[in-house]
Each structure stands twice: as structure tokens, then as C-alpha cells.
Design a protein around this motif. Structure first.
Motif, PDB file in Angstrom:
ATOM      1  N   LEU A   1       6.266  29.954  12.712  1.00  0.00           N
ATOM      2  CA  LEU A   1       7.191  31.001  13.138  1.00  0.00           C
ATOM      3  C   LEU A   1       8.033  31.479  11.965  1.00  0.00           C
ATOM      4  CD1 LEU A   1       8.695  32.475  15.540  1.00  0.00           C
ATOM      5  CD2 LEU A   1      10.135  30.432  15.673  1.00  0.00           C
TER       6      LEU A   1
ATOM      7  N   TYR B   1       4.743  35.338  14.932  1.00  0.00           N
ATOM      8  CA  TYR B   1       3.758  34.271  14.849  1.00  0.00           C
ATOM      9  C   TYR B   1       2.919  34.435  13.584  1.00  0.00           C
ATOM     10  CZ  TYR B   1      -0.299  31.405  15.969  1.00  0.00           C
ATOM     11  OH  TYR B   1      -1.294  30.468  15.929  1.00  0.00           O
TER      12      TYR B   1
ATOM     13  N   HIS C   1      -3.728  40.082  19.203  1.00  0.00           N
ATOM     14  CA  HIS C   1      -2.578  39.758  20.048  1.00  0.00           C
ATOM     15  C   HIS C   1      -1.239  39.806  19.295  1.00  0.00           C
ATOM     16  CE1 HIS C   1      -4.561  38.681  23.891  1.00  0.00           C
ATOM     17  NE2 HIS C   1      -5.609  38.655  23.093  1.00  0.00           N
TER      18      HIS C   1
ATOM     19  N   TYR D   1      -3.411  32.489  23.055  1.00  0.00           N
ATOM     20  CA  TYR D   1      -4.125  31.578  22.163  1.00  0.00           C
ATOM     21  C   TYR D   1      -3.199  30.418  21.819  1.00  0.00           C
ATOM     22  CZ  TYR D   1      -7.809  34.757  22.564  1.00  0.00           C
ATOM     23  OH  TYR D   1      -8.805  35.502  23.140  1.00  0.00           O
TER      24      TYR D   1
ATOM     25  N   TYR E   1      -2.912  26.192  21.615  1.00  0.00           N
ATOM     26  CA  TYR E   1      -3.727  24.994  21.423  1.00  0.00           C
ATOM     27  C   TYR E   1      -2.846  23.754  21.343  1.00  0.00           C
ATOM     28  CZ  TYR E   1      -7.769  27.832  19.982  1.00  0.00           C
ATOM     29  OH  TYR E   1      -8.826  28.714  19.939  1.00  0.00           O
TER      30      TYR E   1
ATOM     31  N   LYS F   1      -2.170  20.605  19.211  1.00  0.00           N
ATOM     32  CA  LYS F   1      -2.449  20.215  17.827  1.00  0.00           C
ATOM     33  C   LYS F   1      -3.192  18.885  17.802  1.00  0.00           C
ATOM     34  CE  LYS F   1       1.735  22.371  16.290  1.00  0.00           C
ATOM     35  NZ  LYS F   1       3.127  22.098  15.913  1.00  0.00           N
ATOM     36  N   PRO F   2      -4.015  18.670  16.784  1.00  0.00           N
ATOM     37  CA  PRO F   2      -4.648  17.357  16.656  1.00  0.00           C
ATOM     38  C   PRO F   2      -3.592  16.258  16.549  1.00  0.00           C
ATOM     39  CG  PRO F   2      -5.645  18.933  15.129  1.00  0.00           C
ATOM     40  CD  PRO F   2      -4.426  19.593  15.710  1.00  0.00           C
TER      41      PRO F   2
ATOM     42  N   THR G   1       6.359  17.907  14.807  1.00  0.00           N
ATOM     43  CA  THR G   1       6.548  19.118  15.603  1.00  0.00           C
ATOM     44  C   THR G   1       6.124  18.805  17.040  1.00  0.00           C
ATOM     45  OG1 THR G   1       4.324  19.946  15.194  1.00  0.00           O
ATOM     46  CG2 THR G   1       5.991  20.536  13.590  1.00  0.00           C
TER      47      THR G   1
ATOM     48  N   ASN H   1       1.273  24.752  20.374  1.00  0.00           N
ATOM     49  CA  ASN H   1       1.866  26.023  19.973  1.00  0.00           C
ATOM     50  C   ASN H   1       0.793  27.104  19.914  1.00  0.00           C
ATOM     51  OD1 ASN H   1       0.587  25.799  17.472  1.00  0.00           O
ATOM     52  ND2 ASN H   1       2.458  25.930  16.276  1.00  0.00           N
ATOM     53  N   GLY H   2       1.271  28.328  19.834  1.00  0.00           N
ATOM     54  CA  GLY H   2       0.316  29.427  19.798  1.00  0.00           C
ATOM     55  C   GLY H   2       0.964  30.775  20.016  1.00  0.00           C
ATOM     56  N   LEU H   3       0.150  31.702  20.441  1.00  0.00           N
ATOM     57  CA  LEU H   3       0.534  33.110  20.482  1.00  0.00           C
ATOM     58  C   LEU H   3       0.257  33.708  21.854  1.00  0.00           C
ATOM     59  CD1 LEU H   3       1.222  35.793  18.899  1.00  0.00           C
ATOM     60  CD2 LEU H   3      -1.231  35.935  18.389  1.00  0.00           C
TER      61      LEU H   3
ATOM     62  N   GLY I   1       2.125  38.675  21.274  1.00  0.00           N
ATOM     63  CA  GLY I   1       2.875  38.858  20.033  1.00  0.00           C
ATOM     64  C   GLY I   1       4.022  37.885  19.847  1.00  0.00           C
TER      65      GLY I   1
ATOM     66  N   TYR J   1       5.692  33.926  19.666  1.00  0.00           N
ATOM     67  CA  TYR J   1       5.393  32.550  19.282  1.00  0.00           C
ATOM     68  C   TYR J   1       5.805  31.603  20.410  1.00  0.00           C
ATOM     69  CZ  TYR J   1       5.598  28.122  16.781  1.00  0.00           C
ATOM     70  OH  TYR J   1       5.420  26.820  16.397  1.00  0.00           O
TER      71      TYR J   1
ATOM     72  N   HIS K   1      12.974  20.234  15.538  1.00  0.00           N
ATOM     73  CA  HIS K   1      12.008  21.320  15.415  1.00  0.00           C
ATOM     74  C   HIS K   1      12.248  22.374  16.501  1.00  0.00           C
ATOM     75  CE1 HIS K   1       8.152  23.381  15.015  1.00  0.00           C
ATOM     76  NE2 HIS K   1       7.984  23.216  16.311  1.00  0.00           N
TER      77      HIS K   1
ATOM     78  N   ILE L   1      13.110  26.407  16.333  1.00  0.00           N
ATOM     79  CA  ILE L   1      12.223  27.416  16.940  1.00  0.00           C
ATOM     80  C   ILE L   1      13.036  28.367  17.823  1.00  0.00           C
ATOM     81  CG2 ILE L   1      10.286  27.742  18.558  1.00  0.00           C
ATOM     82  CD1 ILE L   1       9.614  26.687  15.633  1.00  0.00           C
TER      83      ILE L   1
ATOM     84  N   GLY M   1      11.444  31.952  18.683  1.00  0.00           N
ATOM     85  CA  GLY M   1      10.252  31.477  19.389  1.00  0.00           C
ATOM     86  C   GLY M   1      10.590  31.161  20.840  1.00  0.00           C
TER      87      GLY M   1
END
Lengths: 186, 186
Positions: A81, A86, A119, B45, B47, B49-50, B75, B79-81, B84, B86, B112, B116, B121
Motif C-alpha cells: 500500500l 494498491y 482492477h 484479487y 490471496y 500469503k504463504p 503482516t 491482502n489484495g485488491l 482499486g 487495497y 501493521h 494500513i 487501506g
């Protein structure tokens, strides 16, 4: 060896932690240092995602993973961010002098980047030509237009369409300066 | 055992892959399914995180990790989009009936989330009270105001300030519906 596409063999290091040859460690270190600096000055919150790993054996008593494999990434390595926007990017090094080959980028990653652009995310590549000691930021939408039949992008085109990033003391690679000029201002 | 704060012991599963007890697998599965559905319909979108892992030994010939440890997350997990914007959230399950304890959330994660929020965000928690079979979305800014001296948040407060998420066929947990109502519209 059985590394998935987009994942290169890890390379040995003199450091305690193991490092990965995915994009050459120097660029990754430079970006991690840069992102840490951005956080320190409260400018942006951008992180490298953890390396995706498929864990297959765990020693529960010792809380230790005893067998695991490198997995293919489905997204890019870095996201976060900045000024309410994003940010999503991939960083790669190449030893090639005249072109940037896309072979180290997984097709899922390219798909992901196309969705991000659509997006409203800010999506780019940071590409270092190690033999030239030059690092470029190029917007993903610009790079996608330059991909040729051999799935590579000519150095000259990246130089023309991208932005040369200077290396400084800190931030090490001020890539947000380019983003600020293009998308910037609160 | 030597699990870092914010990382619980992995739990054994009947599945081939190992699963983690960090937040109870059902909620994580529900969210992964939901996020996959959002991608499928081109809505968002987002996801997971690993899992962060510190790799200490690799068998290079076999491309196999032979020793690694679970690391503390700095974190949030997701997180994602979306449109438009965050999106950043943490998902947790609790067996507690009357409060949500923050002990499984690493202080770095809370820090964190504060950053944000400040930088525009959209940041929230998805909390499942497993004994009640209820899942809530609560904005991080709202939850932070409710944390008491014992670093927990009363169930009644979450019910009052949060949004009950119904479970459906698909999307499994339509958490973006809440976000859409609060922040929505292109």
C-alpha cells in the motif's frame, strides 16, 4: 532437478540463511532494504511475500519442518500500500545483455498482473541487467506490449519505455519516485 | 515447543498437505474458497500469503528443503485488491464463547494494521466463534477501540460493532458484501 517453472534452484550463500537465485539476491536485498526504509519514514507498506513452500513432513515435538518443497508462485513477489493505492510488482535480474527473457516468470504471475491492472492496481516490473549494472522500472502494461514471439523483451525497448532507477545510499532504489511522478499526489 | 508468538503448532490432518492450527482450518478453507470464487467472477484479487518459513537446510540435488522452522508473521495473512482499493485482513477462530483473545495475533501484525488504516487501506478482522458457529467481520479501527486491559474483546462488543457473515454455497463467506456496503461503488 524438479523445480517448478518460475522457481530457480536456491543458491548457496556464505550467510546463515539460505538465499534464492530466483532473481539474484542483490536486487532482492536492495528492494527489501528500500521497503524497510519506506516503512521507517512512513511512506509505504510494501513487503516481499514469503517464498511459497509445500510442507510435507513436520516434526511436531520440535516444531520443525523436516521435508518441504519449493512451490510455484501464483502471484507476484511484492505487494502493498502506498497513498491509498494498491502496489504490486515483480523483480527480476538477468545476465542477458540485450533482452529480458520471461522464462523465469510463471504464466500465473502474468495473468495475475493483467487482473491487477484491470482492477486499478499499480503494477510494474523492476528489472536489473546485471552485466550493465542498470535497473529499470517498467509498467506491466508497457512491458506486455513489448513481448515478442520468443517471450522476451529487448533491452533497448525497456530502456525506451522504462525508467532507469539510480542506486543511492537510501532509499537504495527509490522506485516509488517514478510511481509518484506517474500516479502521484494525495 | 518453540513456536513464535502468533504461530500455533501445526495440526495433523487426514489430507495430504499439512494444515496449520493458527486460526482453525475451516475458516481458512472457507476464505480460500471464497477468494477463489471472487477471482473466478473477476470481482477481487485477494490471496492468503504463504506461511513464513525460515529455511535452514536444503538438499540442492533433490530441490528439497530438509530443515525449516515456522517464523513469525510481520503482516496479516490476507491482502489484495478490490475495485482499486487495497484490502488487508486477518482471520482467526476462537473456541472462547464470551471473548476474542488477541494472544494469537502478533504485535507486529497489529502495528501493521494501524499503518494500513492510516494510509487508506481497508483493514479488518474476520473472527469465527466456533462454539457459536458465528463468523463476524469487524473493521480493525473498530476492534482496536474495544481491546480491554486483558488484550481481548468481548463477544457482545464484536456482535454490536461487527457484521455477522452468513455462510452460503458460494461465495462461502461473502465478506466483500459488507465492505461494499461500507466503502463501495466504483
Amino acid at each position: 532437478m524438479n523445480y517448478p517453472k518460475g522457481v530457480k534452484a536456491p543458491i548457496k550463500s556464505t550467510k546463515k540463511d539460505i538465499v534464492y537465485g530466483n532473481r539474484g539476491m542483490d536486487l532482492e536485498e536492495d528492494l527489501n532494504t528500500t521497503n524497510a526504509y519506506y516503512r521507517q519514514i512512513d511512506k509505504a507498506y510494501i513487503y516481499k511475500k514469503p517464498t511459497p513452500i509445500k510442507i510435507t513432513k513436520v516434526d511436531y515435538k520440535k516444531a520443525k519442518i523436516t521435508e518441504a518443497f519449493f512451490a510455484s508462485p501464483s502471484t507476484t513477489d511484492y505487494n502493498g500500500l502506498w497513498q491509498g493505492k494498491y502496489i504490486d510488482f515483480e523483480a527480476k535480474e538477468t545476465k542477458n545483455k540485450h533482452s529480458f527473457p520471461l522464462k523465469n516468470i510463471h504464466p500465473h504471475q502474468l495473468e495475475h498482473m493483467k487482473h491487477i491492472i484491470k482492477h486499478g492496481g499499480i503494477c510494474f516490473f523492476i528489472i536489473r541487467f546485471t552485466t550493465r549494472m542498470e535497473t529499470y522500472l517498467i509498467l506491466a502494461c508497457d512491458l506486455f506490449e513489448l513481448i515478442d514471439d520468443e517471450a522476451s523483451v529487448a533491452y533497448d525497448k525497456i530502456k525506451e519505455k522504462g525508467y532507469l532507477l539510480e542506486e543511492k545510499w537510501q532509499p537504495r532504489i527509490d522506485y516509488l519516485k517514478v510511481i509518484e511522478e506517474k500516479f502521484g499526489g494525495r
